[in-house]
Design an enzyme around this catalytic site. Structure first.
Site, short mmCIF file in Angstrom:
data_model
loop_
_atom_site.label_atom_id
_atom_site.label_comp_id
_atom_site.label_asym_id
_atom_site.label_seq_id
_atom_site.Cartn_x
_atom_site.Cartn_y
_atom_site.Cartn_z
CB SER A 13 52.41 2.06 -3.10
OG SER A 13 52.67 2.18 -1.71
CE LYS A 85 45.89 1.96 7.04
NZ LYS A 85 45.51 1.28 5.82
CG ASP A 86 49.10 -2.72 5.16
OD1 ASP A 86 47.86 -2.61 5.19
OD2 ASP A 86 49.84 -2.04 4.42
CB SER A 131 38.75 -0.48 4.90
OG SER A 131 38.35 -0.57 6.24
CG LEU A 132 35.72 -6.37 5.02
CD1 LEU A 132 35.53 -7.75 5.62
CD2 LEU A 132 34.68 -6.13 3.96
NE ARG A 133 39.12 0.75 10.29
CZ ARG A 133 39.06 2.05 10.02
NH1 ARG A 133 38.24 2.82 10.71
NH2 ARG A 133 39.82 2.58 9.08
NE ARG A 134 39.44 3.96 6.15
CZ ARG A 134 40.64 3.83 5.60
NH1 ARG A 134 40.78 3.22 4.44
NH2 ARG A 134 41.71 4.31 6.22
NE ARG A 151 42.71 -3.94 -3.12
CZ ARG A 151 43.43 -4.93 -3.59
NH1 ARG A 151 42.85 -6.04 -4.01
NH2 ARG A 151 44.74 -4.87 -3.63
N GLY A 152 43.14 -0.35 -5.16
CA GLY A 152 44.14 0.47 -5.84
C GLY A 152 44.95 1.27 -4.84
CG ASN A 153 48.52 3.38 -6.16
OD1 ASN A 153 47.76 4.28 -6.48
ND2 ASN A 153 49.50 2.97 -6.94
CD GLN A 155 49.91 8.29 -5.28
OE1 GLN A 155 49.71 7.13 -4.91
NE2 GLN A 155 50.77 9.09 -4.69
CB THR A 156 44.65 3.89 -8.17
OG1 THR A 156 45.95 3.58 -8.67
CG2 THR A 156 43.59 3.27 -9.05
NE ARG A 157 42.64 2.48 -2.25
CZ ARG A 157 42.56 1.74 -1.17
NH1 ARG A 157 41.77 2.09 -0.18
NH2 ARG A 157 43.25 0.64 -1.05
CB CYS A 244 41.24 -8.60 5.26
SG CYS A 244 42.79 -7.72 5.16
#
Length: 308
Positions: A13, A85-86, A131-134, A151-153, A155-157, A244
């Site tokens: 990415s 974080k990953d 993100s489940l946290r968000r 989902r998506g990188n 730029q996609t978002r 996750c």
């Protein structure tokens, strides 16, 4: 071209590549090396291939690291650059996190063409987040908001947001800054209200234990303050078996030699929250993180994490 360039493994990415290039540039500057002393090796991970469902349903965090770690173990690359974080809390035998770059902004950014802040969004607005946290924190602050999988990188978002697929989204401020996209940020969420993910804003470097040549090179770009903070955060996450599938936030800060840590665990729908904090000497970072995690586990009771 030198015969054996240092091979840096990364996801493909734009953000992952920016982080790999930052690592390479720091190594070049620290050791007076030319660009051809390095090779950036792009590795496609399971997490990049799966775009149609939440990662929590198909294996969680390790999906972004598995193939890269396999390349490290079999010698195809010499080091791997990751978003901290990953990273799962347990690494494969023979591998270790051996360097951290200076940490960027840890905060979550709010992006929307329709409102200045999360609070200002109209009733029933649609917010996209993977993100489940968000998701849990959004629901905690605004139970009326419809939170959808996104989902998506990066730029996609951003493209989906511009096309009106959602009214707003939340992204890590650090990632936007690293790509020169800070002008996309509508506002920043305070750490008090919106505790970030463990490791958010920090780039970590993974390498083989005992690969002394690589370890010596990395030592020159390692940021000890970031490692100390991450030691506490990752120890906290390890106690809670963070994956996750659990909405968890945690942040360690340093004030001189004193480390302060705060952790939070939420129900996925934001209906119940447990928070805990502790301070102590920076040298006790791991113990502080573990203690907060254990205290939270006790307060939540056995059913809290098992309910979802």
């Amino acid at each position: 071209m030198q015969s054996n360039p240092l091979r840096i493994g990364t996801r493909g990415s734009a953000l992952a590549l920016a982080q790999a290039h930052e690592t390479r540039d720091r190594l070049m500057a620290a050791h007076g090396l030319a660009e051809d002393a390095f090779e950036i090796v792009v590795i496609k991970t399971s997490g990049d291939k799966i775009q149609d469902r939440p990662l929590s349903e198909v294996g969680g965090k390790g999906l972004f690291t598995k193939e890269i770690e396999e390349a490290l173990l079999d010698g195809r690359i010499d080091l791997a650059v990751h978003s901290s974080k990953d990273m799962p809390t347990v690494l494969p035998d023979g591998l270790a996190l051996t360097a951290f770059l200076p940490r960027e902004d840890v905060r979550d950014a709010f992006l929307s063409p329709k409102a200045k802040t999360l609070t200002d969004l109209p009733q029933g607005a649609v917010v996209g987040s993977s993100s489940l946290r968000r998701q849990a924190m959004i629901k905690r602050l605004r139970p009326d908001i419809d939170v959808v999988m996104y989902r998506g990188n990066l730029q996609t978002r951003l493209r989906k947001l511009a096309e009106g697929a959602v009214d707003a989204t939340l992204l890590a401020a650090a990632g936007l800054r690293r790509l020169g996209l800070e002008n996309e940020i509508t506002s920043l969420l305070s750490e008090d209200e919106f505790l970030p993910a463990v490791g958010q804003g920090a780039i970590c470097i993974e390498s083989r234990e005992g690969d002394q040549d690589t370890l010596n090179k990395l030592a020159a770009i390692h940021d000890q303050e970031t490692q100390t903070r991450l030691d506490a955060e990752r120890a906290f996450l390890a106690v809670l078996d963070g994956s996750c599938r659990t909405p968890i936030g945690g942040l360690a800060t340093l004030d001189g030699e004193t480390l302060h840590f705060r952790g939070i665990v939420l129900k996925p729908d934001g209906s119940e929250t447990h928070q805990e904090e502790a301070s102590g000497p920076a040298s006790d970072a791991v113990t502080i993180g573990k203690t907060v995690g254990e205290n939270l586990k006790t307060r939540m009771g056995p059913g809290f994490l098992a309910d979802h």
